[in-house]
Design a protein around this motif. Sequence first.
Motif, mmCIF file in Angstrom:
data_model
loop_
_atom_site.group_PDB
_atom_site.id
_atom_site.type_symbol
_atom_site.label_atom_id
_atom_site.label_comp_id
_atom_site.label_asym_id
_atom_site.label_seq_id
_atom_site.Cartn_x
_atom_site.Cartn_y
_atom_site.Cartn_z
ATOM 1 N N THR A 15 0.803 -1.076 -0.059
ATOM 2 C CA THR A 15 0.002 0.139 -0.065
ATOM 3 C C THR A 15 0.934 1.323 0.112
ATOM 4 O OG1 THR A 15 -1.801 -1.127 1.202
ATOM 5 C CG2 THR A 15 -1.716 1.246 1.257
ATOM 6 N N ILE A 16 1.843 1.290 1.100
ATOM 7 C CA ILE A 16 2.577 2.401 0.934
ATOM 8 C C ILE A 16 3.398 2.593 -0.494
ATOM 9 C CG2 ILE A 16 4.858 3.265 1.947
ATOM 10 C CD1 ILE A 16 4.000 1.716 4.731
ATOM 11 N N THR A 17 4.054 1.609 -1.126
ATOM 12 C CA THR A 17 4.585 1.593 -2.332
ATOM 13 C C THR A 17 3.727 2.329 -3.329
ATOM 14 O OG1 THR A 17 6.230 -0.004 -1.476
ATOM 15 C CG2 THR A 17 6.042 0.598 -3.802
ATOM 16 N N ILE A 18 2.499 1.686 -3.356
ATOM 17 C CA ILE A 18 1.712 2.042 -4.582
ATOM 18 C C ILE A 18 1.117 3.332 -4.418
ATOM 19 C CG2 ILE A 18 -0.198 1.145 -5.721
ATOM 20 C CD1 ILE A 18 0.395 -1.756 -5.344
ATOM 21 N N GLY A 19 0.925 3.898 -3.376
ATOM 22 C CA GLY A 19 0.461 5.309 -3.021
ATOM 23 C C GLY A 19 -0.092 5.599 -1.699
ATOM 24 N N GLY A 20 -0.396 7.028 -1.866
ATOM 25 C CA GLY A 20 -1.097 7.561 -0.734
ATOM 26 C C GLY A 20 -0.073 8.105 0.260
ATOM 27 N N SER A 21 -0.533 8.878 1.112
ATOM 28 C CA SER A 21 0.409 9.402 2.504
ATOM 29 C C SER A 21 0.181 8.684 3.359
ATOM 30 C CB SER A 21 -0.534 10.761 2.527
ATOM 31 O OG SER A 21 -0.534 11.073 3.819
ATOM 32 N N HIS A 48 1.846 3.714 -8.340
ATOM 33 C CA HIS A 48 2.846 3.230 -9.029
ATOM 34 C C HIS A 48 2.953 1.571 -9.089
ATOM 35 C CE1 HIS A 48 3.664 7.304 -8.444
ATOM 36 N NE2 HIS A 48 4.586 7.295 -9.218
ATOM 37 N N PRO A 49 2.103 0.754 -9.389
ATOM 38 C CA PRO A 49 1.980 -0.591 -9.230
ATOM 39 C C PRO A 49 3.245 -1.191 -10.051
ATOM 40 C CG PRO A 49 -0.176 0.021 -10.241
ATOM 41 C CD PRO A 49 0.650 1.110 -9.782
ATOM 42 N N THR A 55 10.068 -4.562 -9.639
ATOM 43 C CA THR A 55 11.247 -4.418 -8.735
ATOM 44 C C THR A 55 10.945 -5.880 -7.966
ATOM 45 O OG1 THR A 55 11.359 -2.053 -8.693
ATOM 46 C CG2 THR A 55 12.345 -3.272 -6.984
ATOM 47 N N LEU A 56 9.801 -6.177 -7.421
ATOM 48 C CA LEU A 56 9.425 -7.290 -6.796
ATOM 49 C C LEU A 56 9.497 -8.617 -7.792
ATOM 50 C CD1 LEU A 56 8.739 -8.113 -4.099
ATOM 51 C CD2 LEU A 56 6.204 -7.936 -4.654
ATOM 52 N N GLY A 57 9.453 -8.348 -9.114
ATOM 53 C CA GLY A 57 9.387 -9.583 -10.133
ATOM 54 C C GLY A 57 8.017 -10.207 -10.218
ATOM 55 N N ALA A 58 7.350 -9.543 -9.627
ATOM 56 C CA ALA A 58 5.758 -10.100 -9.549
ATOM 57 C C ALA A 58 5.098 -9.695 -11.057
ATOM 58 C CB ALA A 58 4.969 -9.841 -8.640
#
Length: 135
Positions: A15-21, A48-49, A55-58
Amino acid sequence: MKPKLVLVVGTMVLTITIGGSLWSKDSKADPLRTALEYSASKNIHTAHPADFLQTLGASSEEEVYDALLEGKPLALIAEDNGRDVRQLIDLQTAELSEQLDARLAKGSLSWEAYAAQKAELREIVERSVYGVNQA
């Protein structure tokens, strides 16, 4: 570690990586607790998914979700996909750092809170990526 904790922490990181504050105005004392509360209240389908998944390789968010549900921390998911965990940590740290910088610039975060959260940022990301239990 309990699978439910791994799922919660992993979802928080996603969640943190993909967006929001990340932090609210009144969350100066415990940024990790606030991040967990934040992740529970937001939809992971925001900004930014593609960068995160690459980066995760998923191949998809569902793949990540399923792996987290099985109890795998993000570090193990990245390693299983032949990815460098440090790049994942760097990506998440950079994105959260940008969010903190923006909040400071907008005046929604005090200098003291900014400095405290910035100082803990990498450690928080590392603990969540590796699935380290909080004491």
